[in-house]
Enzyme design. Sequence first.
Site, PDB file in Angstrom:
ATOM      1  CD  GLN A  55      -3.003   0.082   4.435  1.00 52.09           C
ATOM      2  OE1 GLN A  55      -3.025   1.282   4.203  1.00 52.09           O
ATOM      3  NE2 GLN A  55      -1.891  -0.572   4.735  1.00 52.09           N
ATOM      4  NE  ARG A 115       2.222  -2.109   5.287  1.00 54.34           N
ATOM      5  CZ  ARG A 115       2.899  -1.111   4.734  1.00 54.34           C
ATOM      6  NH1 ARG A 115       2.621   0.138   5.035  1.00 54.34           N
ATOM      7  NH2 ARG A 115       3.856  -1.346   3.863  1.00 54.34           N
ATOM      8  N   PRO A 128       0.830  -1.209   0.000  1.00 53.30           N
ATOM      9  CG  PRO A 128       0.048  -0.998   2.171  1.00 53.30           C
ATOM     10  CD  PRO A 128       0.744  -1.951   1.263  1.00 53.30           C
ATOM     11  CE1 TYR A 150      -1.472   8.042   8.822  1.00 54.29           C
ATOM     12  CE2 TYR A 150      -0.370   6.006   8.195  1.00 54.29           C
ATOM     13  CZ  TYR A 150      -0.583   7.365   8.004  1.00 54.29           C
ATOM     14  OH  TYR A 150       0.084   8.045   7.023  1.00 54.29           O
ATOM     15  CB  THR A 163      -0.249   7.807   0.795  1.00 56.02           C
ATOM     16  OG1 THR A 163      -0.523   7.125   2.010  1.00 56.02           O
ATOM     17  CG2 THR A 163      -1.094   9.060   0.704  1.00 56.02           C
ATOM     18  CB  THR A 198       9.888   3.252  -3.304  1.00 61.38           C
ATOM     19  OG1 THR A 198      10.820   2.398  -2.630  1.00 61.38           O
ATOM     20  CG2 THR A 198       9.210   4.167  -2.303  1.00 61.38           C
TER      21      THR A 198
END
Length: 375
Positions: A105, A233, A27, A185, A29, A326
């Site tokens: 997610q 996760r 995942p 988070y 953003t 990435t």
Amino acid sequence: MDDEHGVLFDEFDLNGTTLENRVGLAPMTRTSATTDGRATDRMKRYYAKFARGGFSFLVTEGTYPDEAYSQGYRNQPGLANESHVEAWRTVTEAVHEEGAPIFAQLMHAGALSQGNEHADETVGPSAVKPKGEQLELYGGSGEFAVPKEMTKDEMADARRGFARAAERAEAAGFDGVEIHGANGYLLDQFLTEYTNERDDEYGGSVENRIRYPAEVVEAVRDAVPEEFTVGVRISQSKVNDPDYRWSGGEDDAEVVFRALDSAGVDFVHVTEEDVTAPAFGSGPTLAELADEYTTVPVVANGNLGDPDAAARVVESHGADLVAQATSALANPDWPTRVAEGRDPEEFDFQEILQPDATLSESEVPPESAVPAESE
């Protein structure tokens, strides 16, 4: 086939779904949904290209589950209402046409909401201001707000929000969900000592601090069919505090992973800046600890763009699957490229993720690249 990295290209059974190889999309953003949280045609083409490039499973960017406090940043996609379901269905259909499963997610930002309408009024386990500053990459700026301590009723609402979002994910055609319990988070805020100062059954000991994340997992697991995959996760490091480590070391890891395993997850996804490094200075990695203290497959993410590193983490460091982030942005065909013995391209942060995380034109294939059936 590249024999040197052959372990990456074995089939793998994940909760009854046969994966063609052991390499998935992590995942990330991308702040590219509509202002009201609907996935777009550009996102459909973006995700489909990774399935076309050989990734055997995809995990979406963090998707907010409710319309109260959960959204993390502007133009984040949601699974909070029926319009979100309809929009995501076009994405799941396009990915399935390319032959891969896709997991949504589910992410509640909690105190790390930034650059959106929630950024000035956030919630968390306790009224503790997050470390660091908001990220311009995600549309934020300046310091984080001090969150409001969640009441037990608000915690119950958020827990139901996760469960209902999972139901919507199933309706949208997803093959499963990954509950975001990492990177600072909301669920990670409950687990973290310095952001959780509660004096009730959700604060204090690590057994208490993992209680709420485990309850969320249980609520989601109970809300969807058995064949619908539910993962979680987990990390120690955070987007706003990359050096954080669990103070209890391996003892804390045992409690955390056993609690999540007992709650009913189908996989555990561990992520760190370098997931091949020891979790606590020396000794086992976080993936190895997850493997030791759970009975489910372990997905590893973090500094695995080098095929040698990715193969090693599967062969000897506790992981069953790897997820590329990435390196996938630089190589949307990473599995195909490595299988053919070609070296992956290096990731260029400035080129791909500046000035912000929004999808660039070069990252979105033309409409003709997506099968007509997915229209």
